[in-house]
Write an enzyme that holds these catalytic residues in place. Structure first.
Site, PDB file in Angstrom:
ATOM      1  N   HIS A 178     -19.730 -35.881  48.616  1.00  0.00           N
ATOM      2  CA  HIS A 178     -19.923 -37.116  48.124  1.00  0.00           C
ATOM      3  C   HIS A 178     -21.351 -37.625  48.298  1.00  0.00           C
ATOM      4  O   HIS A 178     -21.689 -38.533  47.702  1.00  0.00           O
ATOM      5  CB  HIS A 178     -18.820 -38.072  48.501  1.00  0.00           C
ATOM      6  CG  HIS A 178     -18.785 -38.481  49.923  1.00  0.00           C
ATOM      7  ND1 HIS A 178     -18.213 -37.782  50.956  1.00  0.00           N
ATOM      8  CD2 HIS A 178     -19.564 -39.525  50.546  1.00  0.00           C
ATOM      9  CE1 HIS A 178     -18.496 -38.219  52.041  1.00  0.00           C
ATOM     10  NE2 HIS A 178     -19.122 -39.376  52.008  1.00  0.00           N
ATOM     11  N   GLU A 216     -23.653 -43.174  62.462  1.00  0.00           N
ATOM     12  CA  GLU A 216     -22.468 -43.962  61.974  1.00  0.00           C
ATOM     13  C   GLU A 216     -22.293 -44.851  63.287  1.00  0.00           C
ATOM     14  O   GLU A 216     -22.270 -44.345  64.346  1.00  0.00           O
ATOM     15  CB  GLU A 216     -21.145 -43.187  61.641  1.00  0.00           C
ATOM     16  CG  GLU A 216     -21.549 -42.245  60.394  1.00  0.00           C
ATOM     17  CD  GLU A 216     -20.372 -41.389  60.282  1.00  0.00           C
ATOM     18  OE1 GLU A 216     -19.281 -41.590  59.276  1.00  0.00           O
ATOM     19  OE2 GLU A 216     -20.043 -40.146  60.881  1.00  0.00           O
ATOM     20  N   ASP A 235     -19.127 -30.805  60.184  1.00  0.00           N
ATOM     21  CA  ASP A 235     -18.476 -31.901  59.646  1.00  0.00           C
ATOM     22  C   ASP A 235     -19.615 -32.790  58.696  1.00  0.00           C
ATOM     23  O   ASP A 235     -19.395 -33.138  57.705  1.00  0.00           O
ATOM     24  CB  ASP A 235     -17.997 -32.952  60.633  1.00  0.00           C
ATOM     25  CG  ASP A 235     -17.324 -34.203  59.749  1.00  0.00           C
ATOM     26  OD1 ASP A 235     -16.606 -33.924  58.941  1.00  0.00           O
ATOM     27  OD2 ASP A 235     -17.699 -35.274  60.145  1.00  0.00           O
ATOM     28  N   HIS A 240     -23.564 -32.278  54.228  1.00  0.00           N
ATOM     29  CA  HIS A 240     -24.282 -33.618  53.701  1.00  0.00           C
ATOM     30  C   HIS A 240     -25.770 -33.570  53.978  1.00  0.00           C
ATOM     31  O   HIS A 240     -26.638 -33.660  53.503  1.00  0.00           O
ATOM     32  CB  HIS A 240     -23.819 -34.873  54.635  1.00  0.00           C
ATOM     33  CG  HIS A 240     -22.123 -35.076  54.156  1.00  0.00           C
ATOM     34  ND1 HIS A 240     -21.668 -34.756  52.981  1.00  0.00           N
ATOM     35  CD2 HIS A 240     -21.342 -35.419  54.922  1.00  0.00           C
ATOM     36  CE1 HIS A 240     -20.281 -35.017  52.950  1.00  0.00           C
ATOM     37  NE2 HIS A 240     -20.376 -35.489  54.236  1.00  0.00           N
TER      38      HIS A 240
END
Ligand code: NAD
Length: 483
Positions: A178, A216, A235, A240
């Site tokens: 995404h 984050e 992850d 990403h």
């Protein structure tokens, strides 16, 4: 400036796992927002398909709740929500058994795009793929969308790819990352390849180094079991950060065409050097400021999984030889901040003398929380007293520059519409995913073999001090989140 909405062809979007968390938080609200923008043609349908024994009415109630929680102000318009709900259907199917498949077949209509979204555990991909084929649900306008994680290592990713390839053509498979749906990530390509200004300088001769930070503030937040088996490398970095690195470092593709873009990204991944052990810092957050520790969150007092990683790597190619790339990502950090900083070299000769100082231009591409691009330019510090230099930002916040048209769609909105359009540019190809794992696996095996434990860092900090020291040893500093 008014953004244009181009309606897509008539479609059925079948969401396997339609009652799950991802559907509730992302997929359903994304489709609703595209519906509100007029992008869904009359007659297009969303079909939830899951194990629960629900009716259309039950599922519509689930959809209403999801929209009221996650679709913002648009969901306050009851008539819009109700019109959308009339496009919503539900079938109870079992990915691993015969239940529901005849009913799903009976629901399908010819002559429209069919998108099958696998929003389920990857262990169910095989059963779903087999049954889609057995029930002849795939036609020439069919696509399947698969979610991350795509494998746990090279071997499992290859097995998943082989499984999908038994049933579908690669041109029908849409592997979602995404991050690629974010407006600024696509702007990376627009800025690089739509302007003459940057590309001549975009190489090791003019660029000192590049940093990518994805920080984050949240912890593992209920995903402890999955995260404990993955860690930050699997992850975040393998997918990403790797995708961001590809877009920042790739050669200009000949066309803006899915395979032309993905061919260039693949070359970047294949050019990545091995990472030296002293160029990797892994960290794990500890309890601080009232927050629990990672070990408490995953209920494993001896966990050695990293919730933070910083590493330095190189690309072995002509454009980038000698320019380091510093990647950093972590949970429970002091700020939520995703940014890429391109740090240019100093001018070759300081004509203003030592006192004026030497400066680097920096181009910062901010992905989160506010999307925008800033170019740091060196100018004269105003006022009398000689020629002192100061850096000022040429700031382009998209929200300010573009007004309402900067309200860019959520990544899932864009990506789902791309699936319907049949545009794979922003989706990962099989060889890309495998190349990314082929680079990641030896790094993970390396720290496992050495028995390296992650360094503790305070919750809501910039990560372990070792990460600061790693970049400082090179005479550089992290941008964005710092201690
Ligand atoms: P979830 O556990 O909330 O939902 C799983 C769904 O699968 C449910 O609808 C369930 O009914 C359905 N299901 C389970 N077994 C089934 C079977 N045998 N036949 C048919 N349906 C079955 O999971 P989720 O969080 O929605 O995640 C789904 C996928 O998306 C996972 O692969 C996850 O890794 C990935 N993902 C999730 C998120 C997220 O934010 N939740 C983010 C990125 C990726």
């Amino acid at each position: 400036m008014v953004s244009r909405t181009i309606p897509v062809d008539l479609f059925d979007l079948v969401v396997f796992g339609g009652t799950g968390d991802l559907a509730r938080r992302k997929i359903l609200p994304a489709l609703f927002k595209r519906f509100c923008s007029g992008q869904m043609a009359d007659g297009a349908r969303l079909i939830g398909a899951s194990r629960r024994d629900w009716s259309d009415a039950d599922y519509r109630e689930f959809v209403r709740k999801s929209l009221s929680e996650f679709a913002g102000e648009l969901a306050l318009d009851r008539s819009l929500v109700e019109t959308f709900c009339r496009c919503v259907h539900y079938v109870s199917v079992d990915a691993n058994g015969p239940r529901g498949w005849d009913e799903l077949s009976g629901l399908m209509v010819a002559d429209r795009v069919r998108a099958f979204y696998f929003s389920v555990d990857p262990g169910l991909f095989s059963g779903l793929s087999m049954r889609l084929q057995d029930h002849e649900l795939m036609n020439e306008q069919s696509r399947v969308v698969v979610e991350k994680p795509f494998g746990h290592d090279l071997e499992t990713a290859q097995a998943l790819n082989a499984e999908l390839a038994q049933h579908f053509d690669e041109s029908q498979i849409y592997r979602i990352d995404h991050y690629l749906g974010k407006e600024t990530v696509q702007n990376l390509m627009a800025v690089r390849f739509g302007n003459m200004l940057f590309e001549p300088l975009w190489n090791a001769q003019y660029i000192d180094h590049i940093q990518i930070t994805v920080a984050e503030t949240v912890g593992v937040d209920g995903r402890g079991e999955y995260y404990e088996s993955a860690g930050a490398m699997r992850d975040m970095v393998q997918n990403h950060l790797m995708q961001l690195l590809c877009l920042i470092a790739m050669e200009p593709p000949t066309f803006f065409d899915p395979d032309a873009v993905r061919d260039e990204k693949l070359k970047v991944i294949r050019a990545l050097s091995n990472v030296e052990p002293h160029h990797i810092v892994r960290g794990q957050y500890t309890a601080a400021d009232g927050a629990t520790s990672y070990r408490e969150d995953v209920d494993n007092p001896r966990s050695r999984t990293e919730s933070f990683i910083a590493l330095k790597c190189h690309l072995n190619n002509w454009r980038w030889a000698g320019t380091p790339f510093y990647l950093r990502t972590g949970k429970r950090m002091s700020e939520r901040d995703s940014e890429i900083t391109v740090v240019f070299k100093e001018t070759p000769h300081a004509i203003f003398g030592q006192e004026a100082g030497r400066h680097n231009n920096e181009l910062t591409i901010q992905l989160q929380p506010d999307e925008g691009i800033t170019l740091g330019v060196t100018i004269k510090d105003p006022g009398p007293g000689g020629m002192r230099l100061v850096d000022v930002p040429l700031d382009m916040s998209f929200a300010e520059a573009l007004g309402p048209s900067a309200d860019s769609p959520d990544a899932y909105e864009r990506l789902i519409m791309d699936v319907i359009r049949g545009d794979q540019t922003l989706f990962m190809r099989n060889d890309e995913v495998e190349a990314a794992w082929a680079w990641t696996d030896p790094i993970i095996r390396g720290w496992q073999a050495r028995g390296d434990a992650p360094k503790p860092y305070d919750s809501y900090s910039a990560g372990p001090d070792d990460a600061t020291m790693m970049i400082r040893r090179d005479g550089r500093e992290w941008r964005g989140v710092i201690n």
